[in-house]
Design a protein around this motif. Structure first.
Motif: not given
Length: 761
Positions: A470, A611, A620, A624-626, A629, A737, A740-741, A744
């Protein structure tokens, strides 16, 4: 032997398999569908295709006639895997490097190392293969994966540039390189076979002549292609049986081909004798007999495919119509710097003539014989394969023989402009000014290097690779992040607390520790823990040194906020560990929320660190928030470890775990794992459990019988079932999760999903 998914077809194999007929799968169209999908995914994830790189062959593609009795529901996925393997082989620029990347993805954690961005596409394809296979048959998928990885590790072109003087010297290498282990992988999975461990050596011995026959068929029919490739690459060797035979017997190519065909016949006859013997054995399993017998149709199928496939016959393009006449009008190739001519060495007509010369008359021998009759030992680029003189090995100008076996005094290893200090007297030495000691001294790094040499689960590197599908972090930044996280994790495992009773000179209230993640474990991955070899003090010193090295790696990253991220997460790791140590030291059982909060800081912190660093180094950053996860992943990973330390539904898995970690080692360490916390909440025997934990604190460990009693009470309380329920809930939430990512980023991350699947209990 019954073959219910295939039928015999009429096909002239030019005598390359004696009288063995060709079988073809009744649902061969499934192979075409799997192959087309693999080619499409290659172009999507990896890049452009070489025209004839795959296994596709119009009319009779490879799997349908070499594994003709494959279970119909598995034909498509093994055809996809086979096409991917052929594409990988045909499109790889550096075989050894590319195969190491493949091996890493197949046997996660076996080999460590950086993977360039272009490799993430191949990993996605491999993830898709393994996920599909595991959905059909999890156990055989694992066996097949191991076999495939063994092929990549031992063969697959790793010695292609070596010089082989004789065929007997060449064949052992060829038996590894030919792909037998890959055939083994797709056969046992595709046909749903289970070969007992005690039969594996025997059936391998019985099918090896057939495997060699297939290898020699391929060498014979691919000679023209490999010769042209060697010319283009400027190589002086061809890893091919006819080439070896030409050198061994100082003969023409035509004569070498005849010798090769004779050897094929010998190997086929030897195999047929073994196959007959196998069917008569009363103590060989039905699957073992089927495994041996089905290889006969691999011999005939491989010959039929090799004779007509575009991979070996470049004149045959994949786009030709099936009803067109297949011709192989080979044009003689003139060697650069030599007057010798390469004959039409791979045409079916030429092969038929050569088979006849070898003493076997085929049913169809009306073709004209080959007209080229003379070729002395060929040279490539005018080079007559000179012997390379042995090079004198030197490192920094010193030959290995110059190095003494005894250890020199440490001071002599230090660089100094003042020369040799050994002649200095004590007072002179005390007043001298010395340079800094070497930063790469083995003394300080040896404990860490020992730990790094041990096998690892490799989950963190796997996760980094998967996330990079990603994030597309630059290779340099990826290497630095991997290196720093590996150092940080390794140093945390080295930092230990001795297992000593309270009346020892080292009280448990004054432990040797930095972050104490392993809590004094005497075993690490089935080997003695670092402190059991180097001692507590040296191990802690080496661990602290690695923290500094990790910090230096982080400082090299492009984003200036990376060092702040590193400090923040390492602080959380120490804080989380401090609570774990406090509960153990004071025999204070935490609540479930307190325990999960500790995991978020300790185990989840390391995942969160990698991460956050990757996001900071990607395009990014800040978008984006990991965090969610990472928390879920850290909790699942730690609780899974807790659960497997106490029990497993798979006896072999638990045996493997206890051999590496020790029997119920968490109880020896006095750790409050989730099953133990739940048991102390629910069990009517919690008083006995607490008393046993007190005894552990006094003696430093528990006896086998004491641990068995605690385990009995944990099981009786239903704590293990409750733990499994929590794990399932975390797994489901984690899958959501990841989905969901994926939305995104606009791409499904198959590799990340495969990691989740592999970690399921």
């Amino acid at each position: 032997m019954e073959y219910k998914y295939s039928e015999i077809i009429q096909y002239d194999t030019k005598g390359l398999c004696l009288d063995i007929p060709v079988r073809k799968h009744l649902n061969a169209s499934l192979e075409d569908r799997g192959s087309r999908e693999a080619r499409a995914d290659w172009e999507k994830f990896v890049g452009p295709l070489s025209q004839n790189a795959g296994a596709y062959c119009q009319g009779h593609s490879f799997v349908a006639i070499s594994v003709p009795d494959c279970l119909p529901d598995r034909l498509e996925v093994i055809s996809y895997a086979n096409e991917f393997a052929f594409l990988h082989d045909g499109n790889s620029l550096s075989e050894t490097q590319e195969n190491d990347h493949m091996l890493q993805a197949l046997m996660e954690g076996v080999q460590q190392g950086s993977i360039e961005a272009r490799e993430s596409g191949k990993r996605q394809i491999q993830a898709k293969i393994l996920m599909t296979m595991m959905a059909l048959d999890r156990d055989r998928a694992k066996v097949a994966t191991t076999a495939w990885a063994k092929f990549l590790e031992q063969g697959s072109g790793r010695e292609n540039h070596n010089h082989f003087s004789t065929l007997e010297e060449y064949l052992p290498y060829r038996s590894k390189d030919s792909g037998h282990m890959f055939w083994h992988a797709i056969s046992i999975f595709g046909c749903g076979l289970t070969i007992p461990d005690h039969e594996l050596a025997l059936v391998t011995e019985y099918v090896m002549p057939a495997s060699l026959a297939c290898s020699l068929q391929n060498d014979l029919l691919s000679f023209g292609k490999e010769y042209e490739a060697a010319l283009e690459a400027g190589q002086t060797e061809i890893c091919n049986a006819p080439w070896v035979l030409m050198g061994e017997h100082n003969c023409t190519l035509k004569e070498a081909k005849t010798l090769c065909i004779q050897r094929i016949h010998e190997e086929v006859k030897k195999y047929l004798q073994y196959a007959e013997r196998a069917q008569e054995m009363h103590d060989l399993s039905a699957d073992g007999k089927k495994y041996v017998d089905m290889m006969r149709f691999t011999i005939s199928g491989n010959a039929a495919w090799s004779l007509r496939c575009p991979r070996y016959n470049r004149q045959l393009q994949i786009t030709i119509n099936e009803d067109e006449r297949l011709t192989l009008d080979g044009i003689p190739k003139k060697l650069k710097g030599s007057s010798a001519l390469i004959e039409k060495s791979t045409s079916p007509e030429s092969i038929a003539s050569d088979v006849s010369d070898a003493g076997y008359v085929t049913a169809n021998t009306d073709s004209e014989s080959d007209h080229s009759d003379a070729m002395s030992r060929a040279t490539i680029d005018g080079v007559d394969r000179p012997e390379t003189p042995a090079q004198e090995s030197k490192v920094n100008g010193v030959k290995p023989d110059d190095i003494g076996s005894s250890r020199e005094p440490l001071i002599l290893e230090l660089d100094s402009e003042s020369g040799d200090w050994s002649s200095l007297g004590p007072e002179e030495a005390a007043l001298a000014i010395y340079p800094q000691m070497k930063s790469d001294s083995q003394v300080v790094t040896e404990p860490y290097r020992y730990l790094s040499s041990l096998p690892s689960k490799g989950v963190r590197d796997m996760t980094i690779n998967a996330l990079n599908f990603w994030l597309k972090v630059p290779n340099h930044s990826m290497d630095l992040i991997k290196s720093a996280v590996r150092m940080l994790h390794g140093s945390s495992l080295m930092s230990v607390r001795p297992l000593l009773p309270v009346n020892s000179q080292y009280s448990l209230t004054r432990p040797f520790r930095l972050d104490d993640i392993e809590d004094g474990s005497r075993l690490r991955r089935g080997k003695p823990s670092t402190h059991e070899i180097f001692g507590h003090a040296q191990t802690i010193n080496s661990a602290t040194y690695q923290y500094i090295n990790a910090t230096q790696e982080i400082r090299k990253l492009r984003n200036p906020h990376s060092i702040d991220i590193f400090i923040d997460e390492v602080q959380q790791l120490f804080i989380g560990q401090s609570y774990d140590l406090l509960w153990t030291s004071e025999l204070s059982c935490p609540t479930v929320p307190e325990y999960l909060q500790m995991i978020d800081g300790k185990t989840g912190g390391l995942f969160r660190l990698l991460t956050r660093l990757m996001v900071a180094e990607s395009k990014y950053s800040g978008e984006v928030d990991f965090a969610r996860m990472c928390s879920l992943f850290g909790r699942y990973f730690q609780i899974r470890d807790d659960y497997q330390n106490l029990t497993s539904d798979d006896a072999d898995l638990w045996l493997q775990y206890t051999n590496q970690k020790g029997f119920c080692e968490d109880l020896d360490e006095g750790k409050y794992s989730l099953p133990l916390i739940l048991a102390l909440t629910k069990s009517p025997r919690k008083g006995q459990i607490n008393s046993l934990l007190v005894q552990r604190r006094v003696t430093g460990s528990l006896t086998y019988e004491q641990k068995c009693l605690i385990l009995e009470h944990v099981r009786g309380s239903g704590a293990l079932e409750a733990t499994k329920t929590i794990m399932d809930s975390l797994a489901n939430e984690l899958e959501g999760e990841v989905d969901r990512l994926g939305k995104i980023f606009g791409e499904e991350n198959l590799e990340l999903k495969l990691i989740q699947e592999m970690l399921k209990v």
